[in-house]
Design a protein around this motif. Structure first.
Motif, mmCIF file in Angstrom:
data_model
loop_
_atom_site.group_PDB
_atom_site.id
_atom_site.type_symbol
_atom_site.label_atom_id
_atom_site.label_comp_id
_atom_site.label_asym_id
_atom_site.label_seq_id
_atom_site.Cartn_x
_atom_site.Cartn_y
_atom_site.Cartn_z
ATOM 1 N N PRO B 173 0.832 -1.217 0.000
ATOM 2 C CA PRO B 173 0.000 0.000 0.000
ATOM 3 C C PRO B 173 0.864 1.263 0.000
ATOM 4 C CG PRO B 173 -0.086 -1.124 2.137
ATOM 5 C CD PRO B 173 0.910 -1.867 1.305
ATOM 6 N N ASN B 174 0.217 2.414 -0.189
ATOM 7 C CA ASN B 174 0.892 3.712 -0.192
ATOM 8 C C ASN B 174 2.056 3.752 -1.185
ATOM 9 O OD1 ASN B 174 -0.821 4.416 2.019
ATOM 10 N ND2 ASN B 174 0.557 3.262 3.354
ATOM 11 N N ALA B 175 1.780 3.242 -2.364
ATOM 12 C CA ALA B 175 2.834 3.102 -3.366
ATOM 13 C C ALA B 175 2.915 4.339 -4.257
ATOM 14 C CB ALA B 175 2.566 1.863 -4.220
ATOM 15 N N PRO B 176 4.118 4.683 -4.720
ATOM 16 C CA PRO B 176 4.251 5.807 -5.650
ATOM 17 C C PRO B 176 3.660 5.489 -7.026
ATOM 18 C CG PRO B 176 6.378 4.723 -5.340
ATOM 19 C CD PRO B 176 5.428 4.105 -4.347
ATOM 20 N N ILE B 177 3.535 4.186 -7.336
ATOM 21 C CA ILE B 177 2.940 3.759 -8.613
ATOM 22 C C ILE B 177 1.758 2.869 -8.260
ATOM 23 C CG2 ILE B 177 3.355 2.597 -10.817
ATOM 24 C CD1 ILE B 177 6.415 2.989 -10.229
ATOM 25 N N SER B 178 0.555 3.447 -8.203
ATOM 26 C CA SER B 178 -0.580 2.666 -7.724
ATOM 27 C C SER B 178 -1.605 2.424 -8.821
ATOM 28 C CB SER B 178 -1.234 3.371 -6.528
ATOM 29 O OG SER B 178 -1.884 4.544 -6.962
ATOM 30 N N PHE B 179 -2.463 1.444 -8.578
ATOM 31 C CA PHE B 179 -3.451 1.027 -9.579
ATOM 32 C C PHE B 179 -4.747 1.814 -9.450
ATOM 33 C CE2 PHE B 179 -1.875 -2.825 -11.712
ATOM 34 C CZ PHE B 179 -0.670 -2.957 -11.050
ATOM 35 N N GLU B 180 -5.246 2.304 -10.580
ATOM 36 C CA GLU B 180 -6.610 2.829 -10.619
ATOM 37 C C GLU B 180 -7.484 1.619 -10.924
ATOM 38 O OE1 GLU B 180 -6.697 7.304 -11.767
ATOM 39 O OE2 GLU B 180 -6.051 6.201 -13.540
ATOM 40 N N ARG B 181 -7.965 0.973 -9.846
ATOM 41 C CA ARG B 181 -8.455 -0.397 -9.925
ATOM 42 C C ARG B 181 -9.592 -0.641 -10.889
ATOM 43 N NH1 ARG B 181 -6.130 -4.098 -9.268
ATOM 44 N NH2 ARG B 181 -6.822 -5.351 -7.516
ATOM 45 N N ARG B 182 -10.512 0.280 -11.028
ATOM 46 C CA ARG B 182 -11.659 0.004 -11.858
ATOM 47 C C ARG B 182 -11.403 0.308 -13.328
ATOM 48 N NH1 ARG B 182 -16.424 -1.302 -9.967
ATOM 49 N NH2 ARG B 182 -16.439 -1.954 -7.787
ATOM 50 N N TYR B 183 -10.320 1.004 -13.626
ATOM 51 C CA TYR B 183 -10.017 1.316 -15.029
ATOM 52 C C TYR B 183 -9.154 0.187 -15.591
ATOM 53 C CZ TYR B 183 -11.456 6.007 -13.531
ATOM 54 O OH TYR B 183 -12.144 7.078 -13.014
ATOM 55 N N LYS B 184 -9.808 -0.846 -16.000
ATOM 56 C CA LYS B 184 -9.082 -2.041 -16.421
ATOM 57 C C LYS B 184 -9.981 -2.860 -17.322
ATOM 58 C CE LYS B 184 -8.503 -5.111 -13.305
ATOM 59 N NZ LYS B 184 -8.133 -6.002 -12.204
ATOM 60 N N ALA B 185 -9.458 -3.314 -18.429
ATOM 61 C CA ALA B 185 -10.254 -4.147 -19.337
ATOM 62 C C ALA B 185 -9.367 -5.203 -19.979
ATOM 63 C CB ALA B 185 -10.900 -3.278 -20.416
ATOM 64 N N SER B 186 -9.924 -6.392 -20.127
ATOM 65 C CA SER B 186 -9.153 -7.490 -20.702
ATOM 66 C C SER B 186 -9.782 -7.998 -21.985
ATOM 67 C CB SER B 186 -9.076 -8.656 -19.706
ATOM 68 O OG SER B 186 -8.375 -8.272 -18.547
ATOM 69 N N HIS B 187 -8.954 -8.571 -22.826
ATOM 70 C CA HIS B 187 -9.458 -9.302 -23.988
ATOM 71 C C HIS B 187 -8.672 -10.610 -24.058
ATOM 72 C CE1 HIS B 187 -11.197 -10.024 -27.950
ATOM 73 N NE2 HIS B 187 -9.995 -10.427 -28.322
ATOM 74 N N MET B 188 -9.401 -11.709 -23.950
ATOM 75 C CA MET B 188 -8.771 -13.022 -23.938
ATOM 76 C C MET B 188 -9.437 -13.875 -25.024
ATOM 77 S SD MET B 188 -6.924 -13.055 -20.851
ATOM 78 C CE MET B 188 -6.769 -11.888 -19.489
ATOM 79 N N ALA B 189 -8.674 -14.631 -25.761
ATOM 80 C CA ALA B 189 -9.237 -15.443 -26.842
ATOM 81 C C ALA B 189 -8.311 -16.604 -27.176
ATOM 82 C CB ALA B 189 -9.471 -14.576 -28.077
ATOM 83 N N HIS B 190 -8.845 -17.523 -27.955
ATOM 84 C CA HIS B 190 -8.088 -18.713 -28.367
ATOM 85 C C HIS B 190 -7.521 -18.517 -29.772
ATOM 86 C CE1 HIS B 190 -7.020 -22.773 -29.386
ATOM 87 N NE2 HIS B 190 -8.039 -22.957 -30.186
#
Lengths: 473, 473
Positions: B173-190
């Motif tokens: 926690p309290n990191a200088p490089i932190s995640f904006e957790r909800r701004y995230k999207a994935s694309h997964m495929a075969h």
């Protein structure tokens, strides 16, 4: 955390190949002494993949089956991860093959990949998935964890310790099987007890004696830390009397017997109150052994198994059904053992505690605690038991003669890592709805088909179209 | 959640082999047209492992270095996970080799294993580790994520797209490089764009054209969903003007140029306000292309790169330093690109946003957002920049002639999956404190030694004792 309580396993399903061989038949085929596999290893039967099945087909089968049985819309899956140590491709994850099921309905926003370390990968995937549901990045959808493995060994003493299966588990809050999050301890170390450095071969390099000692050392270490953490948090001593069931990773049943006895011996050394005078007397001669000596002493092994026997039958016995009937399923073994308890005892598990021990050679291990409640349909223990349908699945298997088993493994030695071949496509022994391998092309691309579901009259399968090879046109 | 804010990257370190070859020299050695690798691929130099280094030694080096540089007690690590697609053992995780560092001080209670799917495994490990810190099972200790890979290709057009490096990141926690957790999207495929089905060979099977299209399709899909989620949560449109930097997985720089231009083209099609009239005019001819056509159009590629150039230089340029100098580091590539931005811009990152795009063939991909702040020593951006020490590390490398590079790869073809050999143990080119492979025994067990730290006069290394082979006595 906005009502996210009781995060854990909402639903389970298991698939194992119908092809299997009786350990008793294997004993006489191998010229082993009578009882060597059945009593020495404690195993009854061993499942194996015929040439039309592999870890990919088994996982396609079990995921499709879980979604169907619990009526889960594939769009509601937000995370999918796989634990496996059966390497078909060194880069492309098994998860990507499973994406076919979800791409069909336009859901490609599904996090997670494959986790790997011997038989522990499924536990890593499960813990990851539970963490995801509890994290800020959870979007309200379900997680799905798949454990899939085919355990095969070169001719020799380890061969009867094979097996094959795939397990799928749906993860979310308000689960009938939830995690007691702080009661968890790991032991991880660098050892060469079982590993797969010969990349061209499907078979591992195994030091059976070392692996067993490593397993018991890891068990001791996890249990010691587990008890410490429990005592700190709960304010009272932990002993085996504080859990209703103990479920162990099961390479073969004999090691599970030894493991529970080892916990009992730990409790004796820690002076736990439930250990009665008779047991104390029998274990007293071993109280001065060094730790190293205690791993080697056959007399201690015998004495501790004897005094723990009555508790083993109650607290461990119910978890041994599937592992004894199927064999080592690597990542799926621990969860097949859990499934056995749920299947057998679902009516009486409400409020009970199950302590799990996961072990993967190399080594990684974790002991953790689950709390059970009856749950709500479709995510109820009784519905999980009925979806697992263990008895019928076991009864409809096809016992294969040892010669045929050996012949199959010989064929698979040539197929492993090979390209440009077609399989027999013989699905006569497969249950309806089972995926199977049809061919591998000159670019190593694998093609699967699906045996028609019972209710479907025409035999048109779903993954036989051009898209199935993952080649965009 | 009890003050666990700004969970993310507290500290970073990178190690890459000092052995490298100039792309310009490789061009003439290969008889390729001038500029084919330097301009066509956009690459300057390529690092590679000599016969004394591999993904295990590099990760031992970078973890030891990170702990030392940031003065972290190994007992404070509660989770350690590795992302890699370089398979030395198909069962035993790289994480277990790293446990040697922690076993020394009695810390074996460390969760996490290896995550695998091509170049994406490091991102999976990182997201898992952040989830852990945010979950109920977090025990207050640090997480540690390691990305380690050696990218080598068979002779042919893909060979100049190799590289090698290991990155370590401390998570909390309290990191200088932190995640904006909800701004995230994935694309997964075969798909079968790049994979490693030939188990006996270290080289992948690659369809370069397909892989590039898959990369751009995945980028489009992630960006579309990322924008949707952002707009839902933030209540305003997202465009490339809303992030200060874009960091892409970089198999070779040219694809990064194309990728940023592709985002710009997406913004144009979405009618984003920052796209000026001149750019609109230049892109207008392509507004009626089908999606499929848009991936194939060289004219669109050129026009979009041209109109995006001024933004590319500002928002992408700073991330390209290490990837252009080292080459494709597979799982480490994206984080070496992030390290490049931190190293170059650490003085001006406070309050800024970096959007990351992670891609692994097969395929798995995620776009996510990081928020930067100056942090507090030792976990400050300026301290991370000084620990990374990029300029000195790059300047002290040893340029190798193409002949020697080709010769090394030929030798490694025989060493891959082999047993019973000793290496040259030549550490002359290695920096002080670097781990290196000394031999592999008849049981495939690998032995590593450590080149003495600068401050240590005697050369006695730490992992050369009997315990190092992981065989308990």
């Amino acid at each position: 955390m906005d009502g996210r309580r009781d995060v854990g396993i909402l639903a389970m399903d298991i698939y194992f190949p119908p092809t299997c061989v009786l350990q008793e038949a294997l004993e006489s085929h191998d010229g082993a002494s009578k009882g060597k596999y059945t009593i020495g290893l404690g195993q009854d039967c061993m499942a194996f993949c015929s040439e039309v099945e592999d870890v990919i087909s088994m996982s396609l089968t079990v995921v499709t089956s879980l979604l169907k049985q619990y009526k889960i819309d594939p769009k509601l899956i937000g995370r999918l991860e796989v634990g496996s140590e059966t390497v078909i491709d060194k880069s492309k994850s098994i998860k990507t093959w499973l994406m076919q099921i979800f791409e069909e309905c336009g859901n490609t926003d599904i996090e997670g990949v494959d986790s790997s370390n011997a038989c522990y990968g499924g536990t890593a995937a499960l813990l990851n998935c539970v963490n995801w549901v509890e994290s800020n990045s959870w979007d309200g959808r379900y997680g799905l964890v798949v454990c899939t493995d085919s355990a095969v060994y070169a001719e020799g003493p380890a061969r009867p310790t094979g097996g094959a299966a795939a397990i799928a588990m749906l993860i979310g809050p308000n689960a009938p099987i939830s995690f007691e999050r702080r009661y968890k301890a790991s032991h991880m170390a660098h050892v060469y007890d079982f590993y797969k450095p010969n990349l061209a071969s499907e078979y591992p390099v195994v030091d059976g004696k070392l692996s067993q000692t490593c397993y018991l050392m890891a068990l001791d270490s996890c249990y010691r830390q587990f008890c410490n953490k429990y005592e700190k948090l709960a304010g009272e001593q932990f002993s085996v009397s504080d859990a209703d069931y103990f479920v162990f990773h099961s390479p073969y049943n004999k090691l599970v017997q030894k493991s529970f006895a080892r916990l009992y011996y730990n409790d004796f050394m820690r002076n736990c109150s439930y250990v009665d005078n008779e047991a104390k007397e029998k274990l007293q001669p071993f109280s001065n052994l060094t730790v190293e000596e205690s791993y080697q002493s056959r007399d201690l092994e015998k004495a501790s198994q004897q005094v723990a026997k009555h508790l083993y039958d109650i607290k461990v016995g119910p978890s041994t059904l599937l592992p004894k009937q199927i064999g080592n399923m690597y990542t799926a073994s621990l969860y097949a053992a859990l499934a056995s308890v749920v299947y057998d005892k679902h009516g009486s598990l409400d409020g009970q505690r199950i302590v799990m021990f996961s072990y993967g050679s190399g080594l990684t291990s974790t002991m953790f605690s689950l709390k059970l409640n009856n749950g709500q349909h479709p995510f109820s223990l009784s519905n999980i038991a009925s979806a697992l349908n263990v008895t019928e699945k076991l009864q409809s298997r096809h016992m294969t003669l040892p010669d045929k088993f050996v012949e199959t493994l010989k064929l698979m030695e040539h197929r492993y890592g090979a390209k440009e071949f077609e399989t027999s496509k013989d699905t006569s022994s497969l249950p309806a709805g089972t995926f199977y391998l049809t061919r591998v092309d000159s670019m190593y691309r694998r093609f699967y088909d699906k045996k028609a579901d019972e209710e479907i009259a025409t035999g048109k399968a779903r993954y036989s179209n051009g898209y199935a090879n993952g080649h965009h046109h």
